[in-house]
Design a protein around this motif. Structure first.
Motif, PDB file in Angstrom:
ATOM      1  N   ILE A   1     -53.637 -77.758 -17.448  1.00  0.00           N
ATOM      2  CA  ILE A   1     -53.291 -76.354 -17.690  1.00  0.00           C
ATOM      3  C   ILE A   1     -52.776 -76.111 -19.123  1.00  0.00           C
ATOM      4  N   ASP A   2     -52.135 -77.125 -19.698  1.00  0.00           N
ATOM      5  CA  ASP A   2     -51.621 -76.971 -21.063  1.00  0.00           C
ATOM      6  C   ASP A   2     -52.744 -76.754 -22.077  1.00  0.00           C
TER       7      ASP A   2
ATOM      8  N   VAL B   1     -46.674 -71.699 -14.518  1.00  0.00           N
ATOM      9  CA  VAL B   1     -47.173 -73.053 -14.229  1.00  0.00           C
ATOM     10  C   VAL B   1     -47.016 -73.929 -15.470  1.00  0.00           C
ATOM     11  N   LYS B   2     -47.360 -73.365 -16.621  1.00  0.00           N
ATOM     12  CA  LYS B   2     -47.239 -74.122 -17.870  1.00  0.00           C
ATOM     13  C   LYS B   2     -45.799 -74.548 -18.125  1.00  0.00           C
TER      14      LYS B   2
ATOM     15  N   TYR C   1     -54.984 -77.783 -12.837  1.00  0.00           N
ATOM     16  CA  TYR C   1     -53.524 -77.877 -12.885  1.00  0.00           C
ATOM     17  C   TYR C   1     -53.068 -78.925 -13.903  1.00  0.00           C
ATOM     18  N   ILE C   2     -53.673 -80.098 -13.809  1.00  0.00           N
ATOM     19  CA  ILE C   2     -53.278 -81.193 -14.700  1.00  0.00           C
ATOM     20  C   ILE C   2     -53.512 -80.826 -16.166  1.00  0.00           C
TER      21      ILE C   2
END
Lengths: 187, 82
Positions: free
Chosen positions: A60-61, A12-13, A57-58
């Motif tokens: 996640i970083d 995802v990242k 999600y937004i």
């Protein structure tokens, strides 16, 4: 499982959105249930649980992969539920007692065909009763009691989810149990 | 009353698994003799087991799809970064 989740997060990242769906699948019941227990209302629970996954999600970083993903996700979800509870106007608190009417709440003012917030979900009367009692605890005790006894996190994990010192967790859990005891002792 | 307050603190330490053996003995010796504390302790443990009996709830069907639909557009940076 933890390993599989870790790998999905890495993907995802890197921008692979589809990898996120397995993460949502895996945690959806726990997060939805947590939101429902915090909010006592099915529609708000769905709304906030979805929001929690979207925020995760937004951001996640900013998730540190050395930490537990579930703790991080619960933190996002819990903060969102608490924000939602705060934003409810006190005037509209259904469980607020009406002045001068001992024990009478706004629930009793609803017409009989309005569903009560937590009525739709439970199958049994006792279950309904338990959820109602939980959702009437003050939010800061409610979150702790739910995390400890329904979701079975350790005190240390709760400290990290709520971002408060462990000493505060202990004080609140102590008071939360007393509040719960007062509510449930006569059942 | 003070003595009960003290024992109630011990009850909570016990429930958090943070009591030492000596204090634990002290607590349960007292609980055996003292009805008020015994009731208090039983009410605490019973209210905990009661909430733990709450049924599990599942997310509504289509939950994952709804979340996936609402996510911001996929970041393309990796795919096209060659």
């Amino acid at each position: 499982m933890e390993q599989l989740i870790r790998e999905k997060i890495k993907r995802v990242k890197k921008g692979d959105q589809a990898a996120y769906s397995m993460i949502v699948d895996f945690y959806q019941d726990r997060i939805y249930q947590h939101c429902f227990r915090m909010l006592g209302n099915k529609h708000e629970a769905e709304d906030i649980a979805q929001e929690a996954f979207i925020r995760a999600y937004i951001n996640i970083d900013s998730f540190d992969e050395n930490r537990k993903f579930s703790t991080w996700l619960y933190r996002i979800a819990t903060n969102l539920t608490i924000d939602r509870i705060r934003k409810r106007k006190p005037d509209y608190y259904l469980d607020a007692e009406i002045k001068g009417a001992e024990g009478l709440t706004m629930y009793s003012q609803l017409s009989s065909n309005d569903p009560l917030p937590s009525e739709e979900v439970e199958s049994s009367e006792l279950n309904h009763y338990i959820h109602q009692e939980i959702s009437e605890l003050p939010p800061k005790y409610r979150s702790i009691i739910i995390l400890r006894y329904l979701e079975e996190f350790s005190l240390q994990e709760i400290a990290s989810i709520l971002d408060i010192p462990i000493g505060t967790v202990k004080t609140r859990i102590h008071r939360g149990r007393e509040a719960l005891r007062k509510r449930l002792r006569h059942v | 009353m003070e003595i009960h307050k003290e024992k109630i603190i011990l009850m909570h330490q016990y429930l958090d698994g943070e009591i030492d053996k000596i204090k634990e003995m002290e607590l349960f010796t007292h609980i055996e003799k003292c009805e008020a504390c015994r009731n208090h302790f039983e009410e605490l443990t019973q209210s905990i087991s009661m909430i733990q009996s709450a049924e599990n709830i599942q997310a509504p069907s289509g939950f994952t799809n709804n979340v996936m639909r609402k996510l911001p557009k996929e970041k393309k940076r990796i795919k096209y970064k060659r």
